[in-house]
Design an enzyme around this catalytic site. Sequence first.
Site, PDB file in Angstrom:
ATOM      1  N   ARG A   1      -3.002  12.019 -11.167  1.00 12.54           N
ATOM      2  CA  ARG A   1      -1.945  12.873 -11.744  1.00 12.54           C
ATOM      3  C   ARG A   1      -0.673  12.049 -11.902  1.00 12.54           C
ATOM      4  NH1 ARG A   1       0.913  15.282  -7.026  1.00 12.54           N
ATOM      5  NH2 ARG A   1      -0.135  14.526  -5.160  1.00 12.54           N
TER       6      ARG A   1
ATOM      7  N   GLY B   1      -3.681   5.876  -7.283  1.00 16.61           N
ATOM      8  CA  GLY B   1      -2.955   7.148  -7.385  1.00 16.61           C
ATOM      9  C   GLY B   1      -2.901   7.679  -8.801  1.00 16.61           C
ATOM     10  N   ALA B   2      -4.036   7.618  -9.500  1.00 13.19           N
ATOM     11  CA  ALA B   2      -4.012   7.884 -10.953  1.00 13.19           C
ATOM     12  C   ALA B   2      -4.579   9.244 -11.334  1.00 13.19           C
ATOM     13  CB  ALA B   2      -4.774   6.773 -11.688  1.00 13.19           C
TER      14      ALA B   2
ATOM     15  N   VAL C   1      -5.087   3.768  -0.050  1.00 12.05           N
ATOM     16  CA  VAL C   1      -4.702   2.375  -0.357  1.00 12.05           C
ATOM     17  C   VAL C   1      -4.173   1.616   0.860  1.00 12.05           C
ATOM     18  CG1 VAL C   1      -4.219   2.798  -2.804  1.00 12.05           C
ATOM     19  CG2 VAL C   1      -2.372   3.058  -1.123  1.00 12.05           C
TER      20      VAL C   1
ATOM     21  N   TYR D   1      12.051   5.653   2.261  1.00 10.66           N
ATOM     22  CA  TYR D   1      11.495   5.497   0.903  1.00 10.66           C
ATOM     23  C   TYR D   1      12.174   4.342   0.150  1.00 10.66           C
ATOM     24  CZ  TYR D   1      10.046   6.826  -3.869  1.00 10.66           C
ATOM     25  OH  TYR D   1       9.533   6.838  -5.151  1.00 10.66           O
TER      26      TYR D   1
HETATM   27  P1  NAP Z   1       2.708  12.168  -7.591  1.00  8.38           P
HETATM   28  O1  NAP Z   1       2.744  13.092  -8.746  1.00  8.38           O
HETATM   29  O2  NAP Z   1       3.035  12.701  -6.226  1.00  8.38           O
HETATM   30  O3  NAP Z   1       1.292  11.423  -7.570  1.00  8.38           O
HETATM   31  C1  NAP Z   1       1.040  10.462  -6.572  1.00  8.38           C
HETATM   32  C2  NAP Z   1      -0.409  10.056  -6.650  1.00  8.38           C
HETATM   33  O4  NAP Z   1      -0.662   9.067  -5.626  1.00  8.38           O
HETATM   34  C3  NAP Z   1      -1.354  11.227  -6.383  1.00  8.38           C
HETATM   35  O5  NAP Z   1      -2.431  11.138  -7.297  1.00  8.38           O
HETATM   36  C4  NAP Z   1      -1.784  10.992  -4.929  1.00  8.38           C
HETATM   37  O6  NAP Z   1      -3.065  11.486  -4.599  1.00  8.38           O
HETATM   38  C5  NAP Z   1      -1.809   9.482  -4.882  1.00  8.38           C
HETATM   39  N1  NAP Z   1      -1.735   8.958  -3.517  1.00  8.38           N
HETATM   40  C6  NAP Z   1      -0.836   9.296  -2.549  1.00  8.38           C
HETATM   41  N2  NAP Z   1      -1.101   8.606  -1.424  1.00  8.38           N
HETATM   42  C7  NAP Z   1      -2.178   7.822  -1.677  1.00  8.38           C
HETATM   43  C8  NAP Z   1      -2.923   6.903  -0.914  1.00  8.38           C
HETATM   44  N3  NAP Z   1      -2.607   6.642   0.373  1.00  8.38           N
HETATM   45  N4  NAP Z   1      -3.984   6.272  -1.510  1.00  8.38           N
HETATM   46  C9  NAP Z   1      -4.323   6.545  -2.785  1.00  8.38           C
HETATM   47  N5  NAP Z   1      -3.651   7.409  -3.573  1.00  8.38           N
HETATM   48  C10 NAP Z   1      -2.589   8.062  -3.004  1.00  8.38           C
HETATM   49  O7  NAP Z   1       3.736  10.965  -7.811  1.00  8.38           O
HETATM   50  P2  NAP Z   1       4.306  10.304  -9.154  1.00  8.38           P
HETATM   51  O8  NAP Z   1       5.590  10.958  -9.448  1.00  8.38           O
HETATM   52  O9  NAP Z   1       3.266  10.228 -10.176  1.00  8.38           O
HETATM   53  O10 NAP Z   1       4.641   8.845  -8.579  1.00  8.38           O
HETATM   54  C11 NAP Z   1       3.792   7.728  -8.795  1.00  8.38           C
HETATM   55  C12 NAP Z   1       4.503   6.485  -8.272  1.00  8.38           C
HETATM   56  O11 NAP Z   1       5.772   6.364  -8.931  1.00  8.38           O
HETATM   57  C13 NAP Z   1       4.820   6.540  -6.780  1.00  8.38           C
HETATM   58  O12 NAP Z   1       4.686   5.252  -6.229  1.00  8.38           O
HETATM   59  C14 NAP Z   1       6.272   6.987  -6.751  1.00  8.38           C
HETATM   60  O13 NAP Z   1       6.920   6.569  -5.576  1.00  8.38           O
HETATM   61  C15 NAP Z   1       6.799   6.297  -7.979  1.00  8.38           C
HETATM   62  N6  NAP Z   1       8.014   6.896  -8.543  1.00  8.38           N
HETATM   63  C16 NAP Z   1       8.007   8.174  -9.049  1.00  8.38           C
HETATM   64  C17 NAP Z   1       9.171   8.669  -9.612  1.00  8.38           C
HETATM   65  C18 NAP Z   1       9.254  10.046 -10.230  1.00  8.38           C
HETATM   66  O14 NAP Z   1      10.355  10.451 -10.646  1.00  8.38           O
HETATM   67  N7  NAP Z   1       8.174  10.792 -10.341  1.00  8.38           N
HETATM   68  C19 NAP Z   1      10.327   7.901  -9.640  1.00  8.38           C
HETATM   69  C20 NAP Z   1      10.300   6.628  -9.108  1.00  8.38           C
HETATM   70  C21 NAP Z   1       9.127   6.128  -8.570  1.00  8.38           C
HETATM   71  P3  NAP Z   1      -3.387  13.059  -4.354  1.00  8.38           P
HETATM   72  O15 NAP Z   1      -3.366  13.711  -5.718  1.00  8.38           O
HETATM   73  O16 NAP Z   1      -4.761  13.083  -3.792  1.00  8.38           O
HETATM   74  O17 NAP Z   1      -2.334  13.563  -3.440  1.00  8.38           O
END
Ligand code: NAP
Length: 251
Positions: free
Chosen positions: A15, A12-13, A64, A156
């Site tokens: 963005r 998921g890298a 994944v 979640y």
């Molecule tokens: P994001 O901006 O929504 O990015 C998520 C990334 O994961 C995207 O590149 C997406 O791909 C990819 N992805 C989603 N489903 C996938 C799959 N089945 N296989 C491969 N790639 C997949 O989220 P983020 O904020 O960067 O979050 C990253 C991680 O941190 C997540 O696990 C999230 O739960 C965790 N997290 C985030 C926050 C926060 O405040 N942002 C807080 C706590 C935890 P596409 O671009 O193709 O959709």
Amino acid sequence: MKLLDKVALITGAARGIGRGIAEVFAEEGADVAINDIAAPEKAKAVADYVRSKGRRATTFMADVSKRDQVEAMFESVWNELGPIDILVNNAGIETIVPFLELTDEQWTRLVDVNLRGPWLCSQVFCRRVVAAGRKGAIVHIGSVQAGKVLPGRTHYAPSKLALEALTRNMSAEMTPLGIRVNCVHPGLIDTDMTAWVMKRPDLLPGILAQISLGRPGEPREIGTVVAFLASEEASYVTGQSIFVDGGWVGK
Ligand code: NAP
């Protein structure tokens, strides 16, 4: 450089937090494989950044949660960049649905990506590392919601708290075989996932008031902690989950 000449795969890298981790890894000397599910152009942009730092990069689109796709991804990256040293299980999805309205499909898809995904990618990685007689490190990306209740997250939050148990149990089995396993729980990080909160003047100040640092985090502030845990500087750290949340869960 903490990660000089290491090969890392980050899920998921394309963005958000995953991109922040990839940037820091490249600056710390790692070659980086960028996984994503459906954003090849964005993944390519991250790969370009990694190459701009003088490191090798590749991209691979895979879900994944699907074993055949994950197996193909590890085969391809291993052949292209060489043996993988570090796996970061970052890919994740969040939806907000009241408990009484949550459907089977919503539960299953979210838990498949957020929990089965890290388990599956880790198993495929560990089998390869052990078979090759190598060492490795895994970092799971959990969430502050492993320690905090927010509305509409009965799917979640359990998927993220479960990563703590996955971390401990995998560590117990894998550390003796040379693979350390840790977990980072991000707080409110400024990404697409949280863009809606950042645009809510009725909600955002109340959340920031609960955070000791009084601001959201940046993806690279997760990246630096993940880089530490993946590096030899953390050689005696395994089975741990650390909150990187600006002081939210503890306030
Ligand atoms: P994001 O901006 O929504 O990015 C998520 C990334 O994961 C995207 O590149 C997406 O791909 C990819 N992805 C989603 N489903 C996938 C799959 N089945 N296989 C491969 N790639 C997949 O989220 P983020 O904020 O960067 O979050 C990253 C991680 O941190 C997540 O696990 C999230 O739960 C965790 N997290 C985030 C926050 C926060 O405040 N942002 C807080 C706590 C935890 P596409 O671009 O193709 O959709």
